[in-house]
Design a protein around this motif. Structure first.
Motif, short mmCIF file in Angstrom:
data_model
loop_
_atom_site.label_atom_id
_atom_site.label_comp_id
_atom_site.label_asym_id
_atom_site.label_seq_id
_atom_site.Cartn_x
_atom_site.Cartn_y
_atom_site.Cartn_z
N ASN A 29 0.82 -1.41 0.63
CA ASN A 29 -0.03 0.22 -0.14
C ASN A 29 1.02 0.76 -0.26
N ALA A 30 2.41 1.32 -0.45
CA ALA A 30 2.50 2.33 -0.19
C ALA A 30 3.43 3.00 -1.25
N ARG A 31 2.50 2.27 -2.26
CA ARG A 31 2.38 2.99 -3.86
C ARG A 31 1.19 3.99 -3.98
N TRP A 32 0.59 4.73 -4.45
CA TRP A 32 -0.07 5.46 -4.91
C TRP A 32 -1.23 4.42 -5.91
N HIS A 33 -2.57 4.36 -4.95
CA HIS A 33 -3.82 3.08 -5.52
C HIS A 33 -5.10 3.68 -5.00
N THR A 34 -5.82 3.28 -6.20
CA THR A 34 -7.31 3.05 -5.82
C THR A 34 -7.63 1.91 -5.23
N ASP A 35 -8.36 1.82 -4.16
CA ASP A 35 -8.93 0.57 -3.18
C ASP A 35 -10.28 0.15 -4.33
N SER A 36 -9.80 -1.06 -4.91
CA SER A 36 -10.36 -2.24 -5.27
C SER A 36 -10.71 -1.89 -6.70
N SER A 37 -9.37 -1.10 -7.48
CA SER A 37 -9.33 -0.97 -8.62
C SER A 37 -8.98 -2.48 -9.45
N TYR A 38 -9.45 -4.28 -8.59
CA TYR A 38 -8.50 -4.98 -9.25
C TYR A 38 -9.84 -5.31 -9.00
N ARG A 39 -11.60 -4.48 -9.08
CA ARG A 39 -12.65 -5.05 -9.60
C ARG A 39 -13.37 -4.85 -10.38
N TYR A 40 -14.26 -5.27 -10.79
CA TYR A 40 -14.70 -4.88 -11.97
C TYR A 40 -15.38 -3.47 -11.97
N VAL A 41 -16.03 -3.81 -10.70
CA VAL A 41 -17.47 -2.17 -10.79
C VAL A 41 -16.01 -1.92 -8.83
N PRO A 42 -14.76 -1.34 -9.48
CA PRO A 42 -14.02 -0.97 -7.81
C PRO A 42 -15.22 0.37 -6.73
N ALA A 43 -14.29 0.44 -5.69
CA ALA A 43 -14.68 1.00 -4.62
C ALA A 43 -15.25 2.75 -4.91
N TYR A 44 -16.79 2.83 -4.06
CA TYR A 44 -17.21 4.47 -3.84
C TYR A 44 -16.25 5.42 -3.07
N VAL A 45 -16.26 4.47 -2.25
CA VAL A 45 -15.31 5.44 -0.88
C VAL A 45 -14.26 4.54 -0.01
N SER A 46 -13.81 4.73 0.92
CA SER A 46 -13.09 3.95 2.21
C SER A 46 -13.14 5.01 3.31
N LEU A 47 -12.89 4.37 4.45
CA LEU A 47 -13.12 5.00 5.88
C LEU A 47 -12.35 4.22 6.38
N LEU A 48 -11.55 5.06 6.73
CA LEU A 48 -9.73 4.78 7.83
C LEU A 48 -9.86 4.97 8.96
N TYR A 49 -10.19 4.44 10.20
CA TYR A 49 -10.03 5.08 12.15
C TYR A 49 -8.31 4.80 11.85
N GLY A 50 -7.80 5.89 12.85
CA GLY A 50 -6.79 5.88 13.54
C GLY A 50 -7.29 5.23 14.84
N ILE A 51 -6.45 3.66 14.89
CA ILE A 51 -6.93 3.93 16.36
C ILE A 51 -5.71 3.56 17.82
N GLU A 52 -4.18 3.65 16.74
CA GLU A 52 -3.01 3.81 16.86
C GLU A 52 -2.37 4.67 15.62
N VAL A 53 -1.81 5.51 16.44
CA VAL A 53 -0.86 6.07 15.17
C VAL A 53 0.28 6.81 15.52
N MET A 54 0.82 7.08 14.05
CA MET A 54 3.26 7.80 14.64
C MET A 54 2.78 8.73 15.91
N PRO A 55 3.57 8.75 16.62
CA PRO A 55 4.29 10.16 17.40
C PRO A 55 3.80 11.59 17.22
#
Length: 312
Positions: A113-139
Motif C-alpha cells: 500500500n506504499a504505492r499510489w493506488h485506488t482501493d478495489s481497482s482490481y474489481r470490475y466495479v471498483p469502490a466508491y469511498v473508503s473509511l479509515l479509522y486511526g486507532i494507534e497512530v505515529m507519535p
C-alpha cells in the motif's frame, strides 16, 4: 481559507489547496441525519477527502456509519488481515494486538500500500469511498506514517494536450495478484481469491457523469504495467511518466494522523498511499471499511457517455 458552517452545527474547513477538508463538531457514534449524509456526499465530491476529528468508534459503529454511504464491500482475503468480512485490519500488529515481524505477510501487505493506488481497482466495479479509522497512530514528530492523497482530476487537467490525446483510448490492467509480483515472498493467491477477483481492465481516463462528464486519470502504481496493446517497454515508460506526474506537490496532500481521526476518501477521483515508517519501532493500527461503487469505470469511449462527454 474560509470555514463553511453548516446548519447542524458542524464545520467543514479545507485542509489544503489541492484537496481535502476537515469536519469538526460531528459525533459519528451518534445517529446521523439523512440530510447530513447528503451534505457529506456533496462535500466528498468537492474535496475528495474528508477528515472527521476526535471520533471514538467501535467496529460496529464504524460499520453503521459506513453503511450510510452505501453497501459495503467484502474483502477477498480468507484469513489474512480481516476481522470481519467488511472490515480490514490495516496494521503492523496482529488483530489481537501482538507486534509482528516485518517478514510477516500481514506486514508485507501494508508495504504494498506504499504505492499510489485506488482501493478495489482490481474489481470490475471498483469502490466508491473508503473509511479509515486511526486507532494507534505515529507519535508527533516521528518520521513517516502519513497517508498521502493525490487529486486525479487536477492531475489530468494539468497534462499537456498531446499526452491527453495519447492516453484517451487506453486501458490499464488491474490485478489483485500484482502485490505478489512486488513481494514474491507473499503467499500465492488461493483458488477462492483468484475466482473472486480476476484481472480487470479499466480506462486510463475516467469520465464522471455525476460531475458534468469531467475527466480524471484512473491508474495505480501498485497495479501492473500492462496498458492496452502497448509493448511492455512503452507501457512501463508511460506508466512511470504518469506516476511521476501525479506525485507532484501541487496535486497532493499528506495527512498527519491523530488518534480518533476517521478519514473518508473518494476512490473515483483520488489516489492514496501509506508513507513508509520504521515498522520495527512504531505500532500503527487502523480499521478500514469500504463502500462499493455503483457501476463499472466509464471512459471517453464508453457507450453510456460517448455522445455526452463535454470538451476537455
Amino acid at each position: 481559507m474560509e470555514q463553511a458552517k453548516l446548519n447542524t452545527g458542524y464545520v467543514i474547513t479545507p485542509l489544503a489547496d489541492a484537496l481535502g477538508a476537515e469536519v469538526t463538531g460531528l459525533d459519528l457514534a451518534q445517529p446521523i441525519l439523512p440530510e447530513t449524509i447528503a451534505e457529506m456526499k456533496r462535500a466528498i465530491a468537492t474535496y475528495g477527502v474528508l477528515c472527521f476529528r476526535k471520533q471514538s468508534l467501535t467496529e460496529a459503529q464504524q460499520i453503521e456509519f459506513s453503511k450510510l454511504w452505501g453497501p459495503l464491500e467484502d474483502f477477498p482475503e480468507e484469513d489474512k488481515t480481516v476481522s470481519a468480512p467488511s472490515v480490514y485490519h490495516v496494521a503492523n500488529v496482529s488483530a489481537d494486538g501482538q507486534s509482528l515481524p516485518e517478514t510477516d505477510f500481514r506486514v508485507i501487505f501494508q508495504k504494498v500500500n506504499a504505492r499510489w493506488h485506488t482501493d478495489s481497482s482490481y474489481r470490475y466495479v471498483p469502490a466508491y469511498v473508503s473509511l479509515l479509522y486511526g486507532i494507534e497512530v505515529m507519535p508527533k514528530g516521528a518520521p513517516g506514517g502519513r497517508t498521502g492523497f493525490s487529486n486525479m482530476i487536477a492531475a489530468y487537467a494539468a497534462l499537456p494536450n498531446d499526452l491527453k490525446d495519447e492516453i484517451e483510448p487506453l486501458h490499464m490492467v488491474h490485478t489483485y495478484e500484482f502485490g505478489r509480483r512486488l513481494f514474491p515472498e507473499l503467499p500465492p493467491l488461493t483458488k477462492f481469491e483468484k475466482e473472486a477477483v480476476p484481472p480487470v481492465s479499466h480506462p486510463l481516463v475516467r469520465v464522471h457523469p455525476d460531475r458534468n462528464y469531467e475527466r480524471s486519470l484512473y491508474l495505480t502504481a501498485n497495479a501492473g504495467n500492462e496498458i492496452s496493446g502497448l509493448p511492455l517497454d512503452e507501457a512501463r515508460a508511460l506508466h512511470r511518466r504518469l506516476v511521476d506526474h501525479i506525485s507532484q506537490p501541487q496535486f497532493t496532500y499528506f495527512h498527519e494522523w491523530e488518534k480518533g481521526d476517521l478519514v473518508v476518501w473518494d476512490n473515483r477521483t483520488m489516489l492514496h498511499k501509506a508513507e513508509a515508517y520504521d515498522m520495527s519501532t512504531y505500532r500503527r493500527v487502523f480499521r478500514r471499511t469500504t463502500v462499493a461503487g455503483d457501476g463499472p469505470v466509464l471512459g471517453p469511449y464508453s457507450h453510456a457517455v460517448i455522445n455526452k462527454v463535454r470538451p476537455r
